[in-house]
Design a protein around this motif. Structure first.
Motif, PDB file in Angstrom:
ATOM      1  N   VAL A  32       1.068  -1.124   0.029  1.00 35.03           N
ATOM      2  CA  VAL A  32       0.082  -0.075  -0.045  1.00 35.03           C
ATOM      3  C   VAL A  32       0.927   1.393   0.020  1.00 35.03           C
ATOM      4  CG1 VAL A  32      -2.125  -1.165   1.040  1.00 35.03           C
ATOM      5  CG2 VAL A  32      -0.239  -0.161   2.632  1.00 35.03           C
ATOM      6  N   ASN A  33       1.996   1.192   0.358  1.00 36.90           N
ATOM      7  CA  ASN A  33       3.045   2.315   0.127  1.00 36.90           C
ATOM      8  C   ASN A  33       4.519   1.309   0.386  1.00 36.90           C
ATOM      9  OD1 ASN A  33       4.192   2.278   2.949  1.00 36.90           O
ATOM     10  ND2 ASN A  33       2.404   3.244   3.635  1.00 36.90           N
ATOM     11  N   PRO A  34       5.669   2.161   0.087  1.00 29.93           N
ATOM     12  CA  PRO A  34       6.798   1.504   0.020  1.00 29.93           C
ATOM     13  C   PRO A  34       7.160   0.828   1.188  1.00 29.93           C
ATOM     14  CG  PRO A  34       6.976   3.779  -0.959  1.00 29.93           C
ATOM     15  CD  PRO A  34       5.826   3.608  -0.310  1.00 29.93           C
ATOM     16  N   ASN A  35       6.733   1.065   2.343  1.00 33.60           N
ATOM     17  CA  ASN A  35       6.950   0.566   3.655  1.00 33.60           C
ATOM     18  C   ASN A  35       5.948  -0.257   4.415  1.00 33.60           C
ATOM     19  OD1 ASN A  35       9.546   1.748   3.852  1.00 33.60           O
ATOM     20  ND2 ASN A  35       8.583   3.461   4.062  1.00 33.60           N
ATOM     21  N   THR A  36       4.888  -0.522   3.710  1.00 28.12           N
ATOM     22  CA  THR A  36       3.734  -1.392   4.140  1.00 28.12           C
ATOM     23  C   THR A  36       3.061  -2.226   3.184  1.00 28.12           C
ATOM     24  OG1 THR A  36       3.340   0.711   5.456  1.00 28.12           O
ATOM     25  CG2 THR A  36       1.525  -1.116   5.519  1.00 28.12           C
ATOM     26  N   ILE A  37       2.762  -3.695   3.759  1.00 24.95           N
ATOM     27  CA  ILE A  37       2.079  -4.443   3.067  1.00 24.95           C
ATOM     28  C   ILE A  37       1.043  -4.809   4.125  1.00 24.95           C
ATOM     29  CG2 ILE A  37       1.930  -7.007   2.417  1.00 24.95           C
ATOM     30  CD1 ILE A  37       4.579  -6.799   1.329  1.00 24.95           C
ATOM     31  N   VAL A  38      -0.608  -4.876   3.369  1.00 26.06           N
ATOM     32  CA  VAL A  38      -1.662  -5.381   3.964  1.00 26.06           C
ATOM     33  C   VAL A  38      -1.839  -6.759   3.504  1.00 26.06           C
ATOM     34  CG1 VAL A  38      -4.070  -5.298   4.272  1.00 26.06           C
ATOM     35  CG2 VAL A  38      -2.532  -3.349   4.381  1.00 26.06           C
TER      36      VAL A  38
END
Length: 183
Positions: A154-160
């Motif tokens: 969802v952003n370069p530092n976060t996976i859902v």
């Protein structure tokens, strides 16, 4: 006249059933091809990460929650290792070590200590889909469940991450978690 009415009801029921099945069908990985940011495993899964998640039973009731510390690295041959250390709310600790091997077609094959067969990882855009059989401990005995894993950057530092667990084709639980890169 009554026969025609009965046939119409059956026809409408069949159409409703089929429409419901289509509505439940899963999205194809290729439908995420244009989503950004693109998930590059070697970039995201490198260094220290943490994850925070919940486990629900088949009824959707929250039954556990957990935190995970992950050390991710890649060797000179391009093989990745994810060393995951879980701590559950009841104090239980688990370790899972994933090994990720890049294939000739650009996909990855994933193996873990509690996964019975190598799992094919399918990547497209910001999404990763993976199906595998996981061995869990249930009432002190091993239990194999089929896991349908879907991850979205969802952003370069976060996976859902969303996972559905099934046994004999029936949903027995689900896991939702967020994976974050540490600076």
């Amino acid at each position: 006249m009554q026969l025609a009415s009965s046939l119409n009801r059956r026809y409408i029921f069949l159409l409703s059933l089929l429409a419901g099945m289509w509505g439940c069908s899963s999205a194809e990985i290729s439908s995420y091809a244009s989503n950004q940011p693109a998930l590059v495993l070697e970039d995201f899964f490198d260094g220290q990460l943490s994850a925070h998640g919940i486990v629900k039973n088949r009824s959707g009731e929250l039954i556990r929650y957990f935190n995970v510390e992950i050390t991710a690295s890649w060797d000179e041959t391009g093989v990745g290792t994810l060393d995951e250390h879980f701590i559950f709310d009841d104090g239980e600790k688990q370790q899972r070590i994933w090994t990720l091997s890049k294939q000739a077609d650009g996909s990855f094959l994933a193996r873990a200590n509690d996964v019975s067969q190598p799992a094919q990882m399918h990547l497209s855009g910001n999404a990763l889909f993976m199906d595998y059989v996981l061995t869990l401990q249930y009432k002190g005995k091993p239990l194999d469940v089929a896991v349908e894993d879907k991850m979205y950057l969802v952003n370069p530092n976060t996976i859902v991450n969303e996972s559905v667990m099934r046994k004999f084709g029936f949903k027995v639980g689900s896991v939702s978690l967020v994976i974050q890169k540490q600076s």
